[in-house]
Design an enzyme around this catalytic site. Sequence first.
Site, PDB file in Angstrom:
ATOM      1  N   PRO A  78     -56.183  27.041   6.893  1.00 13.91           N
ATOM      2  CA  PRO A  78     -57.556  26.602   7.184  1.00 13.91           C
ATOM      3  C   PRO A  78     -57.840  26.346   8.653  1.00 13.91           C
ATOM      4  O   PRO A  78     -59.001  26.457   9.085  1.00 13.91           O
ATOM      5  CB  PRO A  78     -57.691  25.323   6.356  1.00 13.91           C
ATOM      6  CG  PRO A  78     -56.298  24.875   6.074  1.00 13.91           C
ATOM      7  CD  PRO A  78     -55.485  26.122   5.985  1.00 13.91           C
ATOM      8  N   TRP A  92     -44.224  44.876  16.636  1.00 15.97           N
ATOM      9  CA  TRP A  92     -44.353  43.421  16.788  1.00 15.97           C
ATOM     10  C   TRP A  92     -45.521  43.047  17.705  1.00 15.97           C
ATOM     11  O   TRP A  92     -45.459  42.039  18.420  1.00 15.97           O
ATOM     12  CB  TRP A  92     -43.047  42.807  17.299  1.00 15.97           C
ATOM     13  CG  TRP A  92     -41.922  43.011  16.333  1.00 15.97           C
ATOM     14  CD1 TRP A  92     -41.011  44.019  16.336  1.00 15.97           C
ATOM     15  CD2 TRP A  92     -41.613  42.193  15.188  1.00 15.97           C
ATOM     16  NE1 TRP A  92     -40.140  43.905  15.270  1.00 15.97           N
ATOM     17  CE2 TRP A  92     -40.490  42.781  14.547  1.00 15.97           C
ATOM     18  CE3 TRP A  92     -42.172  41.035  14.655  1.00 15.97           C
ATOM     19  CZ2 TRP A  92     -39.915  42.241  13.404  1.00 15.97           C
ATOM     20  CZ3 TRP A  92     -41.588  40.496  13.520  1.00 15.97           C
ATOM     21  CH2 TRP A  92     -40.485  41.096  12.900  1.00 15.97           C
ATOM     22  N   GLY A 107     -60.289  28.433   3.665  1.00 12.37           N
ATOM     23  CA  GLY A 107     -59.194  28.663   4.596  1.00 12.37           C
ATOM     24  C   GLY A 107     -58.282  29.802   4.205  1.00 12.37           C
ATOM     25  O   GLY A 107     -57.170  29.911   4.729  1.00 12.37           O
ATOM     26  N   LYS A 125     -43.711  39.169  10.399  1.00 13.83           N
ATOM     27  CA  LYS A 125     -44.119  37.769  10.491  1.00 13.83           C
ATOM     28  C   LYS A 125     -45.641  37.735  10.611  1.00 13.83           C
ATOM     29  O   LYS A 125     -46.308  38.772  10.655  1.00 13.83           O
ATOM     30  CB  LYS A 125     -43.487  37.087  11.713  1.00 13.83           C
ATOM     31  CG  LYS A 125     -41.998  36.841  11.622  1.00 13.83           C
ATOM     32  CD  LYS A 125     -41.512  36.024  12.831  1.00 13.83           C
ATOM     33  CE  LYS A 125     -40.040  35.707  12.729  1.00 13.83           C
ATOM     34  NZ  LYS A 125     -39.555  34.867  13.864  1.00 13.83           N
ATOM     35  N   LEU A 317     -50.696  20.907  -4.207  1.00 12.38           N
ATOM     36  CA  LEU A 317     -50.366  20.954  -5.627  1.00 12.38           C
ATOM     37  C   LEU A 317     -50.333  22.402  -6.120  1.00 12.38           C
ATOM     38  O   LEU A 317     -49.452  22.782  -6.896  1.00 12.38           O
ATOM     39  CB  LEU A 317     -51.370  20.144  -6.437  1.00 12.38           C
ATOM     40  CG  LEU A 317     -51.324  18.629  -6.236  1.00 12.38           C
ATOM     41  CD1 LEU A 317     -52.434  17.953  -7.042  1.00 12.38           C
ATOM     42  CD2 LEU A 317     -49.975  18.064  -6.627  1.00 12.38           C
ATOM     43  N   ASP A 339     -34.745  17.611  -7.032  1.00 15.14           N
ATOM     44  CA  ASP A 339     -33.967  16.865  -6.055  1.00 15.14           C
ATOM     45  C   ASP A 339     -34.809  15.774  -5.393  1.00 15.14           C
ATOM     46  O   ASP A 339     -36.010  15.931  -5.185  1.00 15.14           O
ATOM     47  CB  ASP A 339     -33.440  17.821  -4.975  1.00 15.14           C
ATOM     48  CG  ASP A 339     -32.690  17.098  -3.888  1.00 15.14           C
ATOM     49  OD1 ASP A 339     -31.567  16.644  -4.161  1.00 15.14           O
ATOM     50  OD2 ASP A 339     -33.231  16.956  -2.776  1.00 15.14           O
ATOM     51  N   GLU A 393     -33.621  13.601 -10.365  1.00 20.37           N
ATOM     52  CA  GLU A 393     -32.613  12.893  -9.591  1.00 20.37           C
ATOM     53  C   GLU A 393     -33.259  11.627  -9.028  1.00 20.37           C
ATOM     54  O   GLU A 393     -33.813  11.627  -7.936  1.00 20.37           O
ATOM     55  CB  GLU A 393     -32.067  13.770  -8.457  1.00 20.37           C
ATOM     56  CG  GLU A 393     -30.884  13.123  -7.746  1.00 20.37           C
ATOM     57  CD  GLU A 393     -30.665  13.654  -6.343  1.00 20.37           C
ATOM     58  OE1 GLU A 393     -29.499  13.712  -5.927  1.00 20.37           O
ATOM     59  OE2 GLU A 393     -31.641  13.988  -5.665  1.00 20.37           O
TER      60      GLU A 393
END
Length: 680
Positions: A78, A92, A107, A125, A317, A339, A393
């Site tokens: 965003p 690149w 966004g 990338k 979320l 974890d 955990e």
Amino acid sequence: MKATWYQIRLGRDYPIPLMKDHYLTPYLPVIQRRLEKVRNAEQRLTEGRMSLADFASGHEYFGLHREGGDWVFREWAPNATAISLIGDFNEWREREEFSLRRIGSNGNWEVRLPGQRLHSGQLYKLLIHWPGGSGERIPAYTRRAVQDPHTKLFCAQVWEPEHPYIWQFPSFRRPPEAPRIYEAHIGMAQSEEKVGTYEEFQKKILPRVVDAGYNTLQLMAIQEHPYYGSLGYHVSSFFAASSRFGTPEELKALVDAAHEAKLAVIMDLIHSHAVRNEQEGISRFDGTLYQYFHEGPRGDHSAWDSRCFDYGKPEVLHFLLSNCRFWLDEYHFDGFRFDGVTSMLYLDHGLGKAFTGYADYFGANVEEDALVYLALSNEVIHTVRPDAITIAEDVSGMPGLATPGKEGGFGFDYRLAMGVPDYWIKLLKEIPDEFWPMGHLYHELTNRRADEKTIGYAESHDQAIVGDKTIIFRLIDADMYTHMNVFDPNLQVDRGIALHKLIRLVTLATAGNGYLNFMGNEFGHPEWIDFPREGNNWSYHYARRQWHLRDDANLRYRFLAEFDKAMMRLAADYRLLDSPGPHKILENQANLLLGFERAGLVFIFCFHPDQSFTSYPVDLPPGEYRLILNSDALEFGGHGRIQPGQVYFTTPETLPQGQMRHYASLYLPTRSTLVLKKMA
């Protein structure tokens, strides 16, 4: 604790039965508010137009995909002002053809490319521009990232294999029995001083797990992580399987092979934090520190040197819930061990905190947005795969965490009994075994909530990390280097092997609803885990498992492995962990004796260091009992002081009060355990 049923009503028409102990009564308004918050969050995310599981499909929208023969790439950024795909397909450099355009007002960015513009194996990338700066980033939803061997930096990789993996056992479902978990790390599972691969694990290690009698394989470090020595807990690319172990197809083949062997496969899921790396993670992804994470100090985990997610943000979320579904859909995992749940649940991450009262679970220190996320993630997982298991955990003991959602909990199937290995280490460090408190030991092994399922374990990888010691190393120490040969009598080794067997069997037999072992601990793997780093001259010597020790018939390690195998067989044959209990029948502190019943079996432990007991009376229901497991047997490295298959008959006795007593007279050798089965 006495359990009581309460009705908690969400909205007008949504009552949920919540089975809790009476100490929770003062906190029912807080519990109700939290559960309402979960339902409100679900409604906000789905807008009533879809299921939460359908909502959790961001991985099918974002990232790089084929659509109608062409490529489409989408990203959420965003704060970005411009985004370009850069890679070895355009030297690149930013090119107009590879520039993304903003779509909508949320966004989101997108670029469409002809099918021939990208090819499998190419590296790429994102170059993201934002007000006041720019930077190269790996796409947040990338499914493949590879590390440059020279710079050690990661790049995303176009991945479109000529022969996509075809699942051989696509309909596998986890057997409906308590999990006996073998925790493993792909890279250090090999004997060689190197990073192991998925393929090597499938061929060399998986057969060992099957032969050992475990029914669940738990894989660590699957999500891509820049630093190998982090054990996979500093994740950078959440949707990419670690490429240092091999290809996605090789991981799928490993999971498939485990399913063929009727093993469920779960993975460590790291949603408690993220690596702070920016070029190869999602920190400051669009130029802001608060895109995925909290702004300010709350966004930094100082103890772990990592970033903390903002679980109250819908886009976060979406990212995390989609990640849960992705690993189920794409790799056919059968569940997760979440974890760092304690760190998620509290604003202070639970660091250095002793949870001594219920107020600790319902005060202002609780991160309720994280609780909401955990409830939603469990709903997604169990909707997509009803047979999947989730394990939390959490060391704090947050009530309701492993209570089903339909009963007002947050939906985990199990929680780790983290206090048990901590207690064993405390005993081994602070109290000579001739003074171990039998009553307190039994209490610590069985102290758990009646309405939640737990996974018991004596030790995990935490006890094997450099700077600490495994149980076997604490018991034997330096003598492990020189006296493990079967032809070399040694009192310290004898003591260590005997207590190692007792510790593991009493932990298994009292475990709530599951059991966990870290690879190699079943045969007393010596030394510690130390990953390659500057301080050890980048050595792999301690980042491996020495399986030859277990296989050498002249070494005592094989005795521990065979005893562990017998334990697993006992647990499977008698559905030990699916049975209620245990029920204590014997406690004698002076003689260091402990006994209990479970699953129709009688367990008698003698922890005494130098005294055996002859004709010791143990109260039992009348009948005939047969010895089915004896830790002192010769095949387990014991002294063979009891005849295999020994049969015992109870003797009746009339007590002075007129009551009838039945007891069996047992020979209880020092530092040994007997398991008896009632025959008639």
